[in-house]
Write a protein that holds these residues in place. Structure first.
Motif, short mmCIF file in Angstrom:
data_model
loop_
_atom_site.label_atom_id
_atom_site.label_comp_id
_atom_site.label_asym_id
_atom_site.label_seq_id
_atom_site.Cartn_x
_atom_site.Cartn_y
_atom_site.Cartn_z
N PRO A 171 0.82 -1.21 0.00
CA PRO A 171 0.00 0.00 0.00
C PRO A 171 0.85 1.26 0.00
O PRO A 171 1.85 1.34 0.70
N LYS A 172 0.46 2.24 -0.80
CA LYS A 172 1.14 3.53 -0.88
C LYS A 172 0.09 4.62 -0.96
O LYS A 172 -0.94 4.45 -1.61
N VAL A 173 0.35 5.74 -0.31
CA VAL A 173 -0.57 6.87 -0.31
C VAL A 173 0.05 8.04 -1.05
O VAL A 173 1.23 8.35 -0.86
N PHE A 174 -0.73 8.65 -1.91
CA PHE A 174 -0.37 9.93 -2.52
C PHE A 174 -1.24 10.95 -1.81
O PHE A 174 -2.46 10.92 -1.93
N LEU B 123 1.34 10.65 9.06
CA LEU B 123 0.20 10.14 8.29
C LEU B 123 0.03 8.63 8.49
O LEU B 123 -1.08 8.14 8.68
N ILE B 124 1.14 7.90 8.45
CA ILE B 124 1.07 6.45 8.65
C ILE B 124 0.58 6.13 10.06
O ILE B 124 -0.27 5.26 10.26
N PRO C 40 -0.78 1.96 4.89
CA PRO C 40 0.24 2.15 3.85
C PRO C 40 1.63 2.10 4.46
O PRO C 40 1.84 2.46 5.62
N ARG C 41 2.56 1.63 3.66
CA ARG C 41 3.96 1.60 4.10
C ARG C 41 4.72 2.79 3.54
O ARG C 41 5.77 3.14 4.05
N TYR C 42 4.19 3.37 2.49
CA TYR C 42 4.87 4.48 1.83
C TYR C 42 3.90 5.64 1.66
O TYR C 42 2.71 5.43 1.42
N ALA D 102 10.39 6.63 -9.35
CA ALA D 102 10.15 7.23 -8.05
C ALA D 102 10.46 6.20 -6.97
O ALA D 102 10.06 5.05 -7.08
N VAL D 103 11.18 6.59 -5.98
CA VAL D 103 11.56 5.66 -4.92
C VAL D 103 10.45 5.57 -3.91
O VAL D 103 10.05 6.58 -3.33
N PRO D 104 9.87 4.36 -3.66
CA PRO D 104 8.81 4.23 -2.69
C PRO D 104 9.29 4.64 -1.31
O PRO D 104 10.41 4.34 -0.92
N GLY D 105 8.44 5.33 -0.59
CA GLY D 105 8.76 5.72 0.77
C GLY D 105 9.34 7.10 0.91
O GLY D 105 9.40 7.64 2.00
N GLU D 106 9.79 7.71 -0.17
CA GLU D 106 10.31 9.06 -0.07
C GLU D 106 9.15 10.03 -0.10
O GLU D 106 8.30 9.96 -0.96
N ALA D 107 9.13 10.90 0.86
CA ALA D 107 8.03 11.87 0.91
C ALA D 107 8.51 13.23 0.44
O ALA D 107 9.62 13.58 0.47
#
Length: 85
Positions: free
Chosen positions: A19-22, A36-37, A50-52, A80-85
């Motif tokens: 799971p990833k959130v935008f 947020l997580i 979500p993890r990212y 895009a690298v997952p987890g980078e905010a």
């Protein structure tokens, strides 16, 4: 029938999905990935959280106002690298 924790984990590992959130932060507000997580985990089961998190200026939308999910997927897959905010 809802997925059990094991089925959800098994699904993610087999298909390589997590799971990833935008997220779009409102004007005048601040947010970071960790907060947020933590907020989501306090309200739903941890394995569904979500993890990212990726903070974006705006979500891509169609002319009728629907979110273009395929555009978000392409953002993730185009380096895009997952987890980078």
């Amino acid at each position: 029938m809802p997925c059990s924790r094991w089925q959800s984990w098994q699904f993610r590992t087999k298909l390589g999905e997590t799971p990833k959130v935008f997220a779009v932060v409102r004007v005048g507000m601040t947010a970071d990935a960790g907060s947020l997580i933590a907020h989501v985990r306090s309200r739903i089961a941890a394995y569904k959280a979500p993890r990212y998190v990726e903070l974006v200026d705006a979500l891509p939308k169609t002319s009728t106002g629907k979110i273009q999910k395929f555009a978000l997927r392409s953002l993730t897959h185009e380096g895009a690298v997952p987890g980078e905010a």
